[in-house]
Design a protein around this motif. Structure first.
Motif, PDB file in Angstrom:
ATOM      1  N   LEU A  34       2.677   5.788  -0.059  1.00 20.40           N
ATOM      2  CA  LEU A  34       3.004   5.393  -1.426  1.00 20.40           C
ATOM      3  C   LEU A  34       1.964   4.419  -1.962  1.00 20.40           C
ATOM      4  O   LEU A  34       1.475   4.572  -3.088  1.00 20.40           O
ATOM      5  CB  LEU A  34       4.400   4.765  -1.475  1.00 20.40           C
ATOM      6  N   LYS A  35       1.616   3.436  -1.157  1.00 22.46           N
ATOM      7  CA  LYS A  35       0.603   2.460  -1.570  1.00 22.46           C
ATOM      8  C   LYS A  35      -0.714   3.161  -1.888  1.00 22.46           C
ATOM      9  O   LYS A  35      -1.360   2.869  -2.893  1.00 22.46           O
ATOM     10  CB  LYS A  35       0.407   1.425  -0.468  1.00 22.46           C
ATOM     11  N   ASN A  36      -1.121   4.095  -1.044  1.00 21.08           N
ATOM     12  CA  ASN A  36      -2.370   4.826  -1.273  1.00 21.08           C
ATOM     13  C   ASN A  36      -2.309   5.653  -2.552  1.00 21.08           C
ATOM     14  O   ASN A  36      -3.288   5.718  -3.301  1.00 21.08           O
ATOM     15  CB  ASN A  36      -2.696   5.720  -0.078  1.00 21.08           C
ATOM     16  N   GLU A  37      -1.178   6.272  -2.817  1.00 22.92           N
ATOM     17  CA  GLU A  37      -1.024   7.054  -4.045  1.00 22.92           C
ATOM     18  C   GLU A  37      -1.113   6.169  -5.282  1.00 22.92           C
ATOM     19  O   GLU A  37      -1.737   6.535  -6.276  1.00 22.92           O
ATOM     20  CB  GLU A  37       0.300   7.822  -4.032  1.00 22.92           C
ATOM     21  N   ILE A  38      -0.509   5.000  -5.219  1.00 22.24           N
ATOM     22  CA  ILE A  38      -0.578   4.054  -6.340  1.00 22.24           C
ATOM     23  C   ILE A  38      -2.018   3.635  -6.576  1.00 22.24           C
ATOM     24  O   ILE A  38      -2.491   3.604  -7.716  1.00 22.24           O
ATOM     25  CB  ILE A  38       0.332   2.830  -6.077  1.00 22.24           C
ATOM     26  N   GLN A  39      -2.748   3.338  -5.504  1.00 26.16           N
ATOM     27  CA  GLN A  39      -4.149   2.942  -5.642  1.00 26.16           C
ATOM     28  C   GLN A  39      -4.992   4.078  -6.237  1.00 26.16           C
ATOM     29  O   GLN A  39      -5.883   3.832  -7.047  1.00 26.16           O
ATOM     30  CB  GLN A  39      -4.716   2.514  -4.291  1.00 26.16           C
ATOM     31  N   GLN A  40      -4.702   5.312  -5.851  1.00 24.52           N
ATOM     32  CA  GLN A  40      -5.432   6.459  -6.405  1.00 24.52           C
ATOM     33  C   GLN A  40      -5.172   6.598  -7.904  1.00 24.52           C
ATOM     34  O   GLN A  40      -6.090   6.904  -8.673  1.00 24.52           O
ATOM     35  CB  GLN A  40      -5.030   7.740  -5.687  1.00 24.52           C
ATOM     36  N   ILE A  41      -3.941   6.378  -8.314  1.00 25.07           N
ATOM     37  CA  ILE A  41      -3.609   6.453  -9.743  1.00 25.07           C
ATOM     38  C   ILE A  41      -4.365   5.378 -10.514  1.00 25.07           C
ATOM     39  O   ILE A  41      -4.966   5.645 -11.556  1.00 25.07           O
ATOM     40  CB  ILE A  41      -2.084   6.323  -9.962  1.00 25.07           C
ATOM     41  N   ALA A  43      -7.125   3.964  -9.710  1.00 28.29           N
ATOM     42  CA  ALA A  43      -8.566   4.190  -9.645  1.00 28.29           C
ATOM     43  C   ALA A  43      -9.001   5.474 -10.356  1.00 28.29           C
ATOM     44  O   ALA A  43     -10.197   5.744 -10.449  1.00 28.29           O
ATOM     45  CB  ALA A  43      -9.001   4.242  -8.183  1.00 28.29           C
ATOM     46  N   ALA A  44      -8.073   6.232 -10.881  1.00 24.65           N
ATOM     47  CA  ALA A  44      -8.392   7.535 -11.480  1.00 24.65           C
ATOM     48  C   ALA A  44      -9.405   7.438 -12.610  1.00 24.65           C
ATOM     49  O   ALA A  44     -10.256   8.311 -12.755  1.00 24.65           O
ATOM     50  CB  ALA A  44      -7.119   8.213 -11.977  1.00 24.65           C
ATOM     51  N   ASP A  45      -9.350   6.381 -13.386  1.00 25.26           N
ATOM     52  CA  ASP A  45     -10.292   6.242 -14.496  1.00 25.26           C
ATOM     53  C   ASP A  45     -11.512   5.392 -14.119  1.00 25.26           C
ATOM     54  O   ASP A  45     -12.307   5.033 -14.971  1.00 25.26           O
ATOM     55  CB  ASP A  45      -9.599   5.670 -15.733  1.00 25.26           C
ATOM     56  N   ASN A  54      -3.145  -6.921 -11.009  1.00 22.54           N
ATOM     57  CA  ASN A  54      -1.959  -7.756 -10.802  1.00 22.54           C
ATOM     58  C   ASN A  54      -0.747  -6.914 -10.453  1.00 22.54           C
ATOM     59  O   ASN A  54       0.034  -7.267  -9.560  1.00 22.54           O
ATOM     60  CB  ASN A  54      -1.672  -8.597 -12.044  1.00 22.54           C
ATOM     61  N   LEU A  55      -0.570  -5.809 -11.141  1.00 22.80           N
ATOM     62  CA  LEU A  55       0.554  -4.925 -10.862  1.00 22.80           C
ATOM     63  C   LEU A  55       0.455  -4.362  -9.447  1.00 22.80           C
ATOM     64  O   LEU A  55       1.455  -4.256  -8.748  1.00 22.80           O
ATOM     65  CB  LEU A  55       0.618  -3.795 -11.884  1.00 22.80           C
ATOM     66  N   GLY A  56      -0.742  -4.043  -9.015  1.00 22.58           N
ATOM     67  CA  GLY A  56      -0.943  -3.553  -7.647  1.00 22.58           C
ATOM     68  C   GLY A  56      -0.487  -4.573  -6.615  1.00 22.58           C
ATOM     69  O   GLY A  56       0.167  -4.220  -5.637  1.00 22.58           O
ATOM     70  N   ARG A  57      -0.812  -5.841  -6.847  1.00 31.15           N
ATOM     71  CA  ARG A  57      -0.372  -6.897  -5.916  1.00 31.15           C
ATOM     72  C   ARG A  57       1.146  -7.065  -5.937  1.00 31.15           C
ATOM     73  O   ARG A  57       1.775  -7.250  -4.899  1.00 31.15           O
ATOM     74  CB  ARG A  57      -1.065  -8.216  -6.259  1.00 31.15           C
TER      75      ARG A  57
END
Length: 64
Positions: A34-41, A43-45, A54-57
């Motif tokens: 899940l964490k990896n998927e969030i990071q991919q989203i 980083a998409a742009d 901040n939201l990632g943290r």
């Protein structure tokens, strides 16, 4: 998914995420995915504005 969160403020959205994580009792592997998927989203742009950072943290603190 969008409709579920579209009218929520940040606190309501984060609380829903936290409740779902507790309710479903995800494994460590699932949480890592899940964490990896969030990071991919995020980083998409190829840009990571301060708000996304901040939201990632915040999400990472909820997940773990």
């Amino acid at each position: 998914m969008y409709r579920e969160f579209q009218n929520d403020d940040e606190d309501e959205s984060l609380e829903k995420i936290q409740d779902a994580l507790e309710r479903h009792q995800y494994s460590e592997l699932e949480l890592c995915e899940l964490k990896n998927e969030i990071q991919q989203i995020f980083a998409a742009d190829r840009k990571v504005p301060m708000a996304e950072s901040n939201l990632g943290r915040i999400l990472e603190n909820i997940i773990y």
